[in-house]
Design a protein around this motif. Structure first.
Motif, mmCIF file in Angstrom:
data_model
loop_
_atom_site.group_PDB
_atom_site.id
_atom_site.type_symbol
_atom_site.label_atom_id
_atom_site.label_comp_id
_atom_site.label_asym_id
_atom_site.label_seq_id
_atom_site.Cartn_x
_atom_site.Cartn_y
_atom_site.Cartn_z
ATOM 1 N N ARG A 101 19.579 35.752 -65.155
ATOM 2 C CA ARG A 101 18.324 35.909 -64.793
ATOM 3 C C ARG A 101 18.265 35.629 -63.397
ATOM 4 O O ARG A 101 17.117 36.394 -62.715
ATOM 5 N N ARG A 102 18.876 35.069 -62.659
ATOM 6 C CA ARG A 102 18.804 34.959 -61.060
ATOM 7 C C ARG A 102 19.089 36.099 -60.585
ATOM 8 O O ARG A 102 18.366 36.806 -59.886
ATOM 9 N N THR A 103 20.319 36.919 -61.199
ATOM 10 C CA THR A 103 20.500 38.510 -60.328
ATOM 11 C C THR A 103 19.690 39.389 -61.040
ATOM 12 O O THR A 103 19.191 40.066 -60.078
ATOM 13 N N ARG A 104 19.136 39.433 -62.189
ATOM 14 C CA ARG A 104 17.867 40.303 -62.569
ATOM 15 C C ARG A 104 16.763 40.103 -61.604
ATOM 16 O O ARG A 104 15.940 40.985 -61.204
ATOM 17 N N ARG A 105 16.249 38.767 -61.377
ATOM 18 C CA ARG A 105 15.058 38.595 -60.591
ATOM 19 C C ARG A 105 15.163 39.009 -59.325
ATOM 20 O O ARG A 105 14.564 39.786 -58.756
ATOM 21 N N VAL A 106 16.206 38.917 -58.745
ATOM 22 C CA VAL A 106 16.602 39.326 -57.331
ATOM 23 C C VAL A 106 16.683 40.859 -57.292
ATOM 24 O O VAL A 106 15.979 41.214 -56.285
ATOM 25 N N HIS A 107 17.274 41.399 -58.115
ATOM 26 C CA HIS A 107 17.237 42.928 -57.985
ATOM 27 C C HIS A 107 15.839 43.697 -58.376
ATOM 28 O O HIS A 107 15.597 44.533 -57.764
ATOM 29 N N ARG A 108 15.053 42.637 -59.304
ATOM 30 C CA ARG A 108 13.772 43.371 -59.512
ATOM 31 C C ARG A 108 13.105 43.274 -58.379
ATOM 32 O O ARG A 108 11.957 44.257 -57.713
ATOM 33 N N GLU A 109 13.028 42.155 -57.518
ATOM 34 C CA GLU A 109 12.440 41.996 -56.240
ATOM 35 C C GLU A 109 12.597 43.118 -55.248
ATOM 36 O O GLU A 109 11.917 43.594 -54.452
ATOM 37 N N CYS A 133 18.005 50.189 -66.444
ATOM 38 C CA CYS A 133 16.985 49.302 -66.586
ATOM 39 C C CYS A 133 17.270 47.950 -66.323
ATOM 40 O O CYS A 133 18.629 47.527 -66.459
ATOM 41 N N VAL A 134 16.353 47.093 -65.618
ATOM 42 C CA VAL A 134 16.676 45.546 -65.515
ATOM 43 C C VAL A 134 15.692 44.812 -66.485
ATOM 44 O O VAL A 134 14.740 44.802 -66.081
ATOM 45 N N PRO A 135 16.121 44.117 -67.423
ATOM 46 C CA PRO A 135 15.476 43.378 -68.189
ATOM 47 C C PRO A 135 14.980 42.274 -67.821
ATOM 48 O O PRO A 135 15.497 41.649 -66.511
ATOM 49 N N GLY A 136 13.841 41.677 -68.376
ATOM 50 C CA GLY A 136 13.195 40.559 -67.712
ATOM 51 C C GLY A 136 12.045 40.021 -68.586
ATOM 52 O O GLY A 136 11.218 40.878 -69.127
ATOM 53 N N MET A 137 11.596 38.658 -68.837
ATOM 54 C CA MET A 137 10.862 38.148 -69.647
ATOM 55 C C MET A 137 9.623 38.487 -68.930
ATOM 56 O O MET A 137 8.395 38.557 -69.555
ATOM 57 N N SER A 138 9.525 38.255 -67.571
ATOM 58 C CA SER A 138 8.257 38.617 -67.008
ATOM 59 C C SER A 138 7.897 39.715 -66.352
ATOM 60 O O SER A 138 7.090 40.017 -65.693
ATOM 61 N N SER A 140 10.049 44.192 -66.952
ATOM 62 C CA SER A 140 11.287 44.855 -66.877
ATOM 63 C C SER A 140 10.886 46.094 -66.073
ATOM 64 O O SER A 140 10.044 46.435 -65.728
ATOM 65 N N ARG A 141 12.230 46.496 -65.520
ATOM 66 C CA ARG A 141 12.162 47.783 -64.764
ATOM 67 C C ARG A 141 13.055 48.887 -65.237
ATOM 68 O O ARG A 141 14.240 48.749 -65.596
ATOM 69 N N ILE A 142 12.511 50.021 -65.046
ATOM 70 C CA ILE A 142 13.209 51.196 -65.417
ATOM 71 C C ILE A 142 13.470 51.912 -64.085
ATOM 72 O O ILE A 142 12.507 52.317 -63.552
ATOM 73 N N VAL A 143 14.907 52.099 -63.558
ATOM 74 C CA VAL A 143 14.988 52.451 -62.220
ATOM 75 C C VAL A 143 15.777 53.735 -62.317
ATOM 76 O O VAL A 143 16.686 53.962 -62.917
ATOM 77 N N ALA A 232 25.818 51.087 -63.180
ATOM 78 C CA ALA A 232 24.672 50.387 -63.074
ATOM 79 C C ALA A 232 24.747 48.989 -62.329
ATOM 80 O O ALA A 232 26.157 48.273 -62.523
ATOM 81 N N PRO A 233 23.980 48.435 -61.500
ATOM 82 C CA PRO A 233 23.984 47.261 -60.817
ATOM 83 C C PRO A 233 24.267 45.869 -61.922
ATOM 84 O O PRO A 233 24.217 46.095 -62.972
ATOM 85 N N ALA A 234 25.119 44.918 -61.481
ATOM 86 C CA ALA A 234 25.115 43.753 -62.067
ATOM 87 C C ALA A 234 23.987 43.013 -62.875
ATOM 88 O O ALA A 234 22.904 43.330 -62.354
ATOM 89 N N GLY A 235 23.998 42.966 -64.132
ATOM 90 C CA GLY A 235 22.819 42.376 -65.054
ATOM 91 C C GLY A 235 21.948 43.463 -65.442
ATOM 92 O O GLY A 235 21.063 43.100 -66.187
ATOM 93 N N SER A 236 22.244 44.807 -65.155
ATOM 94 C CA SER A 236 21.319 45.641 -65.575
ATOM 95 C C SER A 236 22.085 46.767 -66.728
ATOM 96 O O SER A 236 23.328 46.261 -67.197
ATOM 97 N N LEU A 237 21.239 47.477 -67.468
ATOM 98 C CA LEU A 237 21.734 48.325 -68.547
ATOM 99 C C LEU A 237 21.834 49.901 -68.152
ATOM 100 O O LEU A 237 20.741 50.270 -67.910
ATOM 101 N N GLY A 238 22.642 50.344 -68.140
ATOM 102 C CA GLY A 238 22.837 51.797 -67.431
ATOM 103 C C GLY A 238 22.936 52.912 -68.474
ATOM 104 O O GLY A 238 23.252 52.568 -69.511
ATOM 105 N N SER A 239 22.593 53.959 -68.156
ATOM 106 C CA SER A 239 22.719 55.233 -68.934
ATOM 107 C C SER A 239 24.185 55.876 -69.058
ATOM 108 O O SER A 239 24.306 56.763 -69.836
#
Length: 289
Positions: A101-109, A133-138, A140-143, A232-239
């Motif tokens: 969750r920390r990794t994903r939050r930082v990446h979304r920011e 994509c970067v999942p998140g409860m608050s 998500s992002r598709i990049v 895909a970056p750490a914490g994300s799900l890539g294609s």
């Protein structure tokens, strides 16, 4: 005394030989939903059997008179092992979840700072084709990268975006997180690495199934080849992960209903049979005492 022995044997089988055998059954990927259910039931049954073995050994030793000093020692050791297993699972879940969750939050920011938004998709200025994509409860992002938009046709892009949306809708991140917890909590002889790898393949295959309904098999396969060099970056799900295995599944258009039914029945049996044959008789014995 039979119950803890049976539960212990089940725990060993479900933690080692069974995942090892399943990981070598490549045809299982042709029915990804049923296969995912099988992997989840195997992991859950292994944990329940391991915890149940310790608890049943402790209670068998203490609740069957006469109770000798050695019975108290054995019960204490069995209880301690059960507590250690539970603590390792809880600690692993806390550490894994917190880190992700920390990794994903930082990446979304960072994505929000560097990317422009186009139709709900974050677009990075990058020369290599990338999609994840970067999942998140608050939120998500598709990049995707600018190169992805220019390299893919409309159908290919639609298939890739639907692949990522499927990851987010189905919360594949939580499935992967659960197996990451098991991988981190248990010793190396447990076949958790094989289980984790197969589940990673299966979530991609499941997302591919959703993408095919939007863009078609040919469009998705072509898009995957274009994205093959990206990571895909750490914490994300890539294609682009597990490309060879996924293309092989995409080429198979048969429904495999019999296999799917058989795998689901096997998954149910792995959970139900140990419960019916071992746990329920043990609980009935406790009630009788």
């Amino acid at each position: 005394m039979l119950t803890p022995l049976v539960l212990g044997a089940l725990a060993v089988l479900l933690a080692g030989p069974v995942p090892w055998a399943l990981s070598r059954w490549s045809g299982l990927r042709r029915t990804p939903a049923a296969a995912m259910l099988l992997w989840q039931s195997t992991a859950l049954a292994a944990v329940l059997a391991a915890l149940g073995a310790g608890l049943s050994l402790a209670t068998d030793r203490l609740w069957e008179p006469p109770v000798a000093a050695v019975d108290v020692v054995v019960a204490a050791v069995a209880g301690a092992v059960t507590v250690v297993v539970t603590a390792r699972l809880l600690l692993s879940a806390h550490r894994t979840g917190t880190a992700l969750r920390r990794t994903r939050r930082v990446h979304r920011e960072r994505v929000d700072l560097l990317a422009r938004t186009d139709g709900g998709v974050s677009v990075l200025e990058h020369d290599l084709p990338v999609a994840y994509c970067v999942p998140g409860m608050s939120g998500s992002r598709i990049v995707v990268s600018r190169s992805t938009l220019t390299s893919l046709s409309a159908d290919e892009l639609a298939a890739v975006l639907e692949h990522e949306r499927s990851h987010l809708r189905s919360r594949h991140d939580l499935v992967l997180e659960a197996f990451a917890v098991l991988h981190r909590a248990f010793p190396r002889w447990v076949a958790s690495a094989a289980a984790r790898h197969e589940v990673e393949v299966l979530v991609e295959v499941l997302a591919d199934r959703a993408a095919v309904r939007t863009g078609g098999r040919r469009a998705l396969a072509s898009a995957l080849l274009t994205l093959a060099g990206s990571t895909a970056p750490a914490g994300s799900l890539g294609s682009a992960g597990s490309l060879a295995a996924r293309v092989e599944v995409l080429r198979d258009t048969r429904p495999h209903r019999v296999q799917s039914l058989g795998v689901m029945l096997l998954a149910a049996a792995i959970l139900a049979v140990p419960t019916l044959l071992v746990v329920l008789p043990w609980l009935s014995g406790l009630d009788a005492r």
